[in-house]
Write an enzyme that holds these catalytic residues in place. Sequence first.
Site: not given
Length: 404
Positions: A250, A141, A173
Amino acid sequence: MSLLIKSATKVFVTRSNFRNIIYKNFKCTYLLVQPTFTKKSDPNLTNNNSFKYAIIAIASTVIGYNFLKNRNIFPTVQASSDRRGQYNFIADVVETCSEAVVYIEIKDARRVDFFTGKPMTISNGSGFIIKSDGLIVTNAHVVTNKPQAKVEVRLSNGMIYKGVVEDIDLTSDLATVRIQANKLPIMKLGDSGLLRPGEFVVAIGSPLALSNTVTSGVVSSTHRGSAELGIRDKNMVYIQTDAAITFGNSGGPLVNLNGEAIGVNSMKVTAGISFAIPINYVKDFLKTVRSNQTSPIDNVKRKYMGITMLTLTDQIIHELHQRDQFVPPSITHGVLVWKVIVGSPAHSGGLQPGDIVTDINNVPITSANDVYAVLASDKSTKLNMTIIRFGKSLNISITPEDVN
């Protein structure tokens, strides 16, 4: 005189291994001196002997005191002068592996920043180098954004490279990015199967473009099911930690005290509840990539909204009620918006990180799969959403884009 010598014996003799030696020394002195105080027959002789034996007693006492002092018989307390070196184990971990952590920035080639004249930044995240020839692991993402987006990678030494997305696995992911560089520092990969609840971990990343920001905590759980996070089509488990994982973290590594990456930072629900992808899934992903079983590009059109979300399970809702005063007790289902891509349809429609989506087109949303199902339907030209923001119910509309 007897009382004086016995008191001195108790004061100077403090350790059992020297007790007998010192006690015999004083006892011998006492036996020599005692007759001088009890003998009455010859006063002159008694006075002379008393003076001599008093000298002996004093000398014996001094010798015993010096012996005890020089042999460190008395316990001493010393303050440590190197506590930083003894207890800064987290700093040692960061020093070992921080050079392998990179900052990833996604720029929109179609939009230009008014002040700088450069392509506008629409998203950012982190990653870490796993091969010295420039192979980087990050979250999918982080790099899967709008079409015509450009990837830039900044190393810890400030060097900036153009990144190319090689492989993506949207289910887990995970993604890999390649830069044209050699002899780069690499991150060692650990074994997430050996993790234990309560183990110290360190999260490294680049929140708000601040490179190599460090947070620490412990592993709260080693097995959080994928159904709890809204991951589709794969039976995965996640690492839950109380180490703070903010937006820019992230894709960065979750590191153990050996300086090994044991997870990929993914998302935070609220303070004290964050999730990371176990590193063993990364190893499986890399094996699949080497076997040419993945394809980073397909021609299937999808509806693009531009958010990262988390399914709100009963347990997570309970935690939110306990920790977040803006989550009303009436919330029993929905998805939490974790991240909104700048310039995306969700951003243009007014959706913000922290919003809770409860209904879309008057259909209750109970998991992230419900959102994917709405986007996949032919009727998803316009999404009328009911959201909760700071405890208040709002209605917004979003028009998703078609992307390949």
